[in-house]
Design a protein around this motif. Structure first.
Motif, short mmCIF file in Angstrom:
data_model
loop_
_atom_site.label_atom_id
_atom_site.label_comp_id
_atom_site.label_asym_id
_atom_site.label_seq_id
_atom_site.Cartn_x
_atom_site.Cartn_y
_atom_site.Cartn_z
N LEU A 89 9.85 9.17 4.88
CA LEU A 89 8.93 9.54 3.81
C LEU A 89 9.63 9.41 2.47
O LEU A 89 10.81 9.75 2.34
CB LEU A 89 8.45 10.99 4.03
CG LEU A 89 7.48 11.18 5.21
CD1 LEU A 89 7.35 12.67 5.56
CD2 LEU A 89 6.11 10.61 4.88
N LEU A 90 8.89 8.95 1.48
CA LEU A 90 9.47 8.74 0.14
C LEU A 90 9.02 9.83 -0.82
O LEU A 90 7.96 10.42 -0.64
CB LEU A 90 9.03 7.37 -0.39
CG LEU A 90 9.33 6.15 0.50
CD1 LEU A 90 8.73 4.89 -0.12
CD2 LEU A 90 10.83 6.00 0.69
N VAL B 172 0.84 -1.20 0.00
CA VAL B 172 0.00 0.00 0.00
C VAL B 172 0.88 1.25 0.00
O VAL B 172 1.86 1.32 0.75
CB VAL B 172 -0.89 0.02 1.27
CG1 VAL B 172 -1.67 1.32 1.36
CG2 VAL B 172 -1.82 -1.18 1.28
N GLY B 173 0.53 2.21 -0.82
CA GLY B 173 1.18 3.52 -0.78
C GLY B 173 0.18 4.58 -0.36
O GLY B 173 -0.99 4.53 -0.74
N ILE B 174 0.63 5.51 0.45
CA ILE B 174 -0.25 6.60 0.89
C ILE B 174 0.41 7.93 0.53
O ILE B 174 1.55 8.19 0.92
CB ILE B 174 -0.50 6.56 2.42
CG1 ILE B 174 -1.16 5.24 2.81
CG2 ILE B 174 -1.35 7.75 2.86
CD1 ILE B 174 -1.30 5.04 4.32
N GLY C 255 -0.96 -0.18 -12.84
CA GLY C 255 -1.24 -1.28 -11.93
C GLY C 255 -2.14 -1.01 -10.74
O GLY C 255 -3.12 -1.73 -10.51
N PRO C 256 -1.83 -0.03 -9.94
CA PRO C 256 -2.50 0.04 -8.64
C PRO C 256 -3.96 0.48 -8.70
O PRO C 256 -4.35 1.28 -9.56
CB PRO C 256 -1.67 1.07 -7.86
CG PRO C 256 -0.95 1.87 -8.88
CD PRO C 256 -0.80 1.03 -10.11
N LYS C 257 -4.74 -0.05 -7.78
CA LYS C 257 -6.04 0.53 -7.49
C LYS C 257 -5.79 1.91 -6.90
O LYS C 257 -4.79 2.12 -6.18
CB LYS C 257 -6.80 -0.32 -6.46
CG LYS C 257 -6.92 -1.79 -6.81
CD LYS C 257 -7.98 -2.04 -7.84
CE LYS C 257 -8.19 -3.55 -8.02
NZ LYS C 257 -9.02 -3.84 -9.22
N LYS D 69 7.65 4.49 -9.24
CA LYS D 69 7.54 3.75 -7.99
C LYS D 69 6.09 3.45 -7.64
O LYS D 69 5.74 2.34 -7.25
CB LYS D 69 8.20 4.54 -6.85
CG LYS D 69 9.71 4.35 -6.76
CD LYS D 69 10.24 4.82 -5.41
CE LYS D 69 10.59 6.30 -5.45
NZ LYS D 69 10.91 6.87 -4.16
N LEU D 70 5.24 4.47 -7.81
CA LEU D 70 3.84 4.30 -7.42
C LEU D 70 3.18 3.14 -8.17
O LEU D 70 2.33 2.43 -7.63
CB LEU D 70 3.06 5.59 -7.67
CG LEU D 70 3.47 6.79 -6.81
CD1 LEU D 70 2.70 8.05 -7.23
CD2 LEU D 70 3.23 6.51 -5.33
#
Lengths: 344, 344, 344, 344
Positions: free
Chosen positions: D56-57, D3-5, D90-92, D63-64
């Protein structure tokens, strides 16, 4: 695991339900009452609708004996009578009241103004300050779960006293608590309009947690001297901040104080030593089982200021009780207690 | 009397307006600003509609010289520059900031990290702790109005130190304040969601009120020793409770402690000594100029616990400033300050 | 003027003492009790030390008859019995309870579930909504002081209904109150830990202030239709905000709504019409007798949103009671009521 | 699941971390920032020490794209730019801001005063009111997570409008929110001293959630009419209570209203219909993903009062976002969301 809770309608009891509901090893929670038998619990406490809808059960020793663990979260003087018959029977017993904490019955009488528990029951009880008494807790049937104030105070000062870094005879402890510590019985001390926008001191030099703190300092750090301990009510629901002051031993540095804390709790997941901070407050542990500790040396006075924060209902009551249960049953201490602090 | 207020948009300034509006001897209040000239004040602060609708005026020394009294309620470092040109001119000057409190300029630099006021200006300023400095205040043009914390602390401990009833070198002061003490500038420390349901310690051993307290203990009670002083923020708007601890001199009784307080303040209408109480809190002085004090001796540790409460914006700022104005002008101290505490 | 207060230990009573203490025409305040005779009032309420130290007096009709004015601030059903014997006797009578507000005794029975006052006593009582009933109040011996909610609601909607600018039959009123409105008796509804961090609706469609609002709309604005009125408790001590919604009459503009309010209250010092504002809240009247009103027309729905704020203990109780006393005695309405809102 | 935020430092972001940390299917949480790259997150937010200590990135699309799901909890106008490049990758994507909620870009411009997202991105977004849009959510890559107020309002009124039990054209919605809804940026609206002891109305008829509510009523219940919607700030951190009023269709009973709610949500574990209650408040859902609803018919006015409560940071933001993630990934909706309300 089958769990029974006596005194579920109090705030300690409600918090046990909140935390145990998501405990992986608990499959059943039953609530017992002396007076409200048959009442559907979620009718009384709407927030538990669809979570705990079962009726309250009548307290009967036969039934209680069939549980793996019984928590008592009752007013002073109740578990004194309820628990002795269960000693030696099946369930582990974890008492959140003050009834089994003081080994000296005369002190109980003096500070609680009640009849003490039978000496043989007191003798068998083990003080449940988990980080300092893990081995005994593992063996014990009956746990005397620590008071909320003593938990915050002791975790922060014991390492420094034990290591002779501070002078216990000069210890002054100024504690501040949210109002939930006063329980769920309405009275003038907990009436919103007189509590809101008010910070007050109460029970000056007379709080029943004083002998509990002194007994633990003696048992765990080997120093016997009376402490000055005062308690304040601040207008919030949850949280305790304990600010302790003591002269440091000559030559001791702030780094040594911090090191002693870090070393003591290196393998204890619920105690966090905060090193640099501008603001250190109760909301950083809100809703969680953490105890955060911060220490500073005042070079002008050569006194240490030792601060700690807990959620009084979690690490100060239900959370530590479950932590003790985990130890008694050989589970990882964090089982069911991984709640992240709410902070906001 | 014509009154000018510089820094009216801050909370000290707003409270001056609230109290002066009903002061019998004040016929005119003008507000001065460095940046918001011409703005109608009640447009900025709606609660003052129909009470103070005049526009903010530009700060000009010529104009200021025509007032009977000028209050400065400005951030540190501002009155340092504003007031010296007015020394020797017409108006009495009452500064609510910390700029003229410390007689030792190096201490000002150390604790405030700002350029100090000119030495001759500092030399002329008189510390406005009314109950302890009335004669000097009567003669003074320039008053350095005390800080909120020092007011609560000093009024409660000075009599006991002066009478050698407690040991000043062992003094530990634990103070708790409502959030309004942090002023009207929004920041993370005053942000509701991180301040509500939170009690926090801040500026440990570094609060700029420490040298102010020590200077006053030296000047008024003749004892020079560093004190331990910490400050906490509690989730309420107004109020300070100061809890001080000190060893009592051998043989001293609780009655002697209480007597010393009662005798010291027998003729001072704003200081009340509370003798028996179960709960002693900030709401009993809310909105008023009272300072209530309570003292208890702990026979187990031979330490005194000395507690005092004030409204930080009244006795801790604007109220005491007006009390000083009354003294300077030969009025009854209570003129305009007879507000009854709100309590609820 | 000699003033007697019956029910001084309640919050309405305490607020009467706070305000009357600085009323220029009041020279004496005596407190009466049914059960605590002889108790020194400042022992019970420390905040009144040095302000009101006299003992509570026993309620006796002979004694009461010697006062210029008697305030009753008692629970429902008490002044029903206390006041009728005093009608026709010397003192003006101002009742802060609901006992004399409803002219229709069957409505009193229905909403209050108590025995109503004798019809002849009810007939003689005058509803004390000062701004709308000044002439009658001036002539009256017995004033039925309005409820807190009705005061906030009526002052804001009456002008618009009376001028036919909004449709009373479509009136929806959503009111929010601080907890002090619930009085000083501790119970679960006022228990800090269950009230803090909680906004709740209660007594839905069943609040006893509903018939009071409808009766006043009928009497003062000539419209009879039931209103929807709900009440919420918010976690603060003082303050009511009433938000009312109603369809506007075809063609009516926002300016007309504002004008109607401004014209109605042009000569009424305690009602302030706020025109432009980003945030309109209870703190702008905190501790004062003001009622602030703001109105906006939603062009998308053709409904008006009418908002008003009061301090429930001042304009909603003790302040309006004193305002009525001033009118009864021919004094300036603002006598003793010039408190500036605290805001912070 | 990885998960990314983005926007973790806001309160929506912090709450995502709190809830996802104990989500059984989440193995990794990374936080992205536009300005604070490299900062150790638990240094900024002490409450996360030992929980989220990673730095923090930097936000980089490459990356995302490697995450399973990206949450954006950013101010209006940020995800408008951040998310479109990730559509089809890719990500939702679950956006907690208002940027993708309104299908009509001119409405976005009108209410948000910002540049809208590209039309093709808006077209692909699915409104994440889970209980009403589950099938579409399951298929969607991009979720527009609902606003806090619309969630509380819509869940309570949609069933009654859809079933023609109430008249949507007469709908008046009075909402009250805790201060955390205003986010973590300090300003005068969130400054403790001006927010505490204050209930205020703001943004009257201008809140950007109005078109969101109307759009959903049209889409899910087939009725298009403007609604009256106002918002109030109450002095608490968390919680929304929405009180809606509407005329009922002729002949409709309270039972029918309750039935419609119960039937609609029979299989939805997070919506609880409360039948009998004296007091209905936000603390019964505090810290949990529940939405509780209560409805009452006022027989005197033939209007329904429909009340609902949520925790604005959970069901009104992070909780519902995770609920939507669960639906997108075919998990049980309750996964990771079984927190019991804190209540006290």
């Amino acid at each position: 695991m089958k769990v029974g809770i006596i005194g579920a309608t109090g705030y300690g009891g409600l918090e046990l339900i909140r935390l145990l509901h998501n405990h992986q090893e608990v499959e059943n929670i039953d609530l017992f009452t002396s007076s409200e038998e048959g009442i559907q619990f979620s009718n009384k406490y709407t927030h538990l609708m669809n979570i705990h809808d079962q009726p309250l059960l009548k307290i009967e020793n036969d039934k209680l004996a069939n549980y793996d663990v019984i928590f008592t979260s009752t007013p002073s003087g109740v578990s004194t009578e309820l628990l002795p018959p269960l000693i030696g029977a099946g369930p582990k017993l974890i008492d959140l009241s003050g009834d089994f904490r003081l080994k000296d019955a005369t002190e109980y009488v003096q500070w609680y103004k009640k009849t003490p528990a039978p000496p043989e029951a007191i003798a068998k009880s083990v003080y449940g300050l988990t980080e300092w008494n893990e081995e005994a807790i593992q063996q014990a049937q009956l746990i005397a779960n620590p008071g909320c104030y003593p938990t915050a105070v002791l975790l922060s000062v014991l390492p420094l006293i034990k290591e002779n870094l501070i002078d216990a005879s000069g210890l002054v402890i100024d504690a501040k608590s949210g109002i939930s510590g006063a329980g769920n019985k309405p009275n003038q001390m907990t009436h919103f309009s007189e509590t809101n926008e008010n910070t007050a001191i109460y029970k000056i030099h007379e709080h029943q947690h004083i002998p509990e703190i002194e007994q633990a300092i003696s048992n765990f750090a080997g120093k016997t001297s009376p402490v000055t301990f005062t308690t304040h009510l601040v207008p919030m629901t949850r949280g305790i901040i304990s600010t302790s002051y003591a002269p440091v031993t000559s030559g001791v540095t702030e780094q040594q104080l911090t090191n002693a804390l870090e070393e003591t709790y290196a393998n204890h997941p619920f105690v966090r030593i905060i090193k640099e901070t501008n603001k250190f407050g109760t909301n950083q542990v809100y809703g969680s089982n953490f105890c955060d500790i911060h220490v500073r040396l005042d070079p002008r006075t050569n006194r240490a200021t030792i601060v700690s924060v807990i959620d009084n209902l979690v690490k100060g009551a239900a959370g530590q009780a479950i932590q003790n249960m985990n130890v008694q049953f050989g589970l990882d201490q964090m089982t069911g207690l991984q709640q992240v602090p709410l902070f906001i």
